[in-house]
Design an enzyme around this catalytic site. Sequence first.
Site, PDB file in Angstrom:
ATOM      1  N   GLU A  35     -12.357   2.796   2.647  1.00  0.00           N
ATOM      2  CA  GLU A  35     -11.360   2.869   3.708  1.00  0.00           C
ATOM      3  C   GLU A  35     -11.370   3.981   4.421  1.00  0.00           C
ATOM      4  O   GLU A  35     -11.463   5.246   4.601  1.00  0.00           O
ATOM      5  CB  GLU A  35     -10.337   3.089   2.921  1.00  0.00           C
ATOM      6  CG  GLU A  35      -9.496   1.417   2.142  1.00  0.00           C
ATOM      7  CD  GLU A  35      -8.099   1.096   1.778  1.00  0.00           C
ATOM      8  OE1 GLU A  35      -7.384   1.959   2.145  1.00  0.00           O
ATOM      9  OE2 GLU A  35      -8.092   0.091   1.219  1.00  0.00           O
ATOM     10  N   HIS A  98      -5.544   0.957   9.281  1.00  0.00           N
ATOM     11  CA  HIS A  98      -6.747   1.252   8.665  1.00  0.00           C
ATOM     12  C   HIS A  98      -7.067  -0.268   7.466  1.00  0.00           C
ATOM     13  O   HIS A  98      -7.176  -1.454   8.173  1.00  0.00           O
ATOM     14  CB  HIS A  98      -5.676   1.926   6.857  1.00  0.00           C
ATOM     15  CG  HIS A  98      -5.076   0.654   6.128  1.00  0.00           C
ATOM     16  ND1 HIS A  98      -3.166   0.503   6.523  1.00  0.00           N
ATOM     17  CD2 HIS A  98      -4.891   0.596   5.043  1.00  0.00           C
ATOM     18  CE1 HIS A  98      -3.020   0.101   5.734  1.00  0.00           C
ATOM     19  NE2 HIS A  98      -3.718   0.349   4.731  1.00  0.00           N
ATOM     20  N   HIS A 100      -9.286  -2.093   4.950  1.00  0.00           N
ATOM     21  CA  HIS A 100      -9.209  -2.786   3.637  1.00  0.00           C
ATOM     22  C   HIS A 100     -10.057  -3.679   3.320  1.00  0.00           C
ATOM     23  O   HIS A 100     -10.849  -4.374   3.770  1.00  0.00           O
ATOM     24  CB  HIS A 100      -7.894  -3.470   3.597  1.00  0.00           C
ATOM     25  CG  HIS A 100      -6.504  -3.542   3.006  1.00  0.00           C
ATOM     26  ND1 HIS A 100      -5.481  -4.200   2.316  1.00  0.00           N
ATOM     27  CD2 HIS A 100      -6.330  -2.111   2.864  1.00  0.00           C
ATOM     28  CE1 HIS A 100      -4.160  -3.315   2.175  1.00  0.00           C
ATOM     29  NE2 HIS A 100      -4.687  -1.949   2.238  1.00  0.00           N
ATOM     30  N   ASP A 111       1.418   1.085   0.911  1.00  0.00           N
ATOM     31  CA  ASP A 111       1.372   0.846   2.290  1.00  0.00           C
ATOM     32  C   ASP A 111       2.726   0.553   3.008  1.00  0.00           C
ATOM     33  O   ASP A 111       3.317   1.498   3.923  1.00  0.00           O
ATOM     34  CB  ASP A 111       0.365  -0.050   3.319  1.00  0.00           C
ATOM     35  CG  ASP A 111      -0.858   0.099   2.994  1.00  0.00           C
ATOM     36  OD1 ASP A 111      -1.652   1.205   2.726  1.00  0.00           O
ATOM     37  OD2 ASP A 111      -1.593  -0.746   2.699  1.00  0.00           O
TER      38      ASP A 111
HETATM   39 ZN   LIG Z   1      -3.488  -0.358   2.133  1.00  0.00          ZN
END
Ligand SMILES: [Zn+2]
Length: 163
Positions: A35, A98, A100, A111
Amino acid sequence: MTLLLRTTAGRILEVHRRVLEAMWAYTQVHPKNTEAGGILVGHERQQGNLVLDRFTSPQPGDRRTRTRFHRSVEPHQELLNLMWLASGCTRTYFGEWHTHPEPCPTPSSIDLRSWRKHLKQEEARENGLHFIIVGTAITRVWHANQGGRDVTLIGETHTEFRV
Ligand SMILES: [Zn+2]
């Protein structure tokens, strides 16, 4: 092309195409990709639109695994400070992004906890905060008001990465 979205506070958010393209470079297409993430930076037009035209990319000190991204505070904050100064003190913190490793991303409970923590802070201010998750097929944008617990999906677009 700029992505135009309406926030839950009724503001228009302009997400610049080159910001999306730069994030798409981190799309987790291969099983080994971890990630990635950073912060969203933007400014407010005189007519009131919010313009998301800067971001920070992963920095040394971030903790990155296949399914987790934990942003280090200081290097991203330093970059934000530089962007703020370079813009004549107009660019500010807009939120978090971010990636995934799933096609249509949904925020994990981790999150949501982290987003709500940011929403409690002063930096969320009157415009609330924006959150982007880049999935392997779709990129989604959420908005929430300062202090809010409800995070609302306000838009999505295809993730377009080049291999
Ligand atoms: Zn996440």
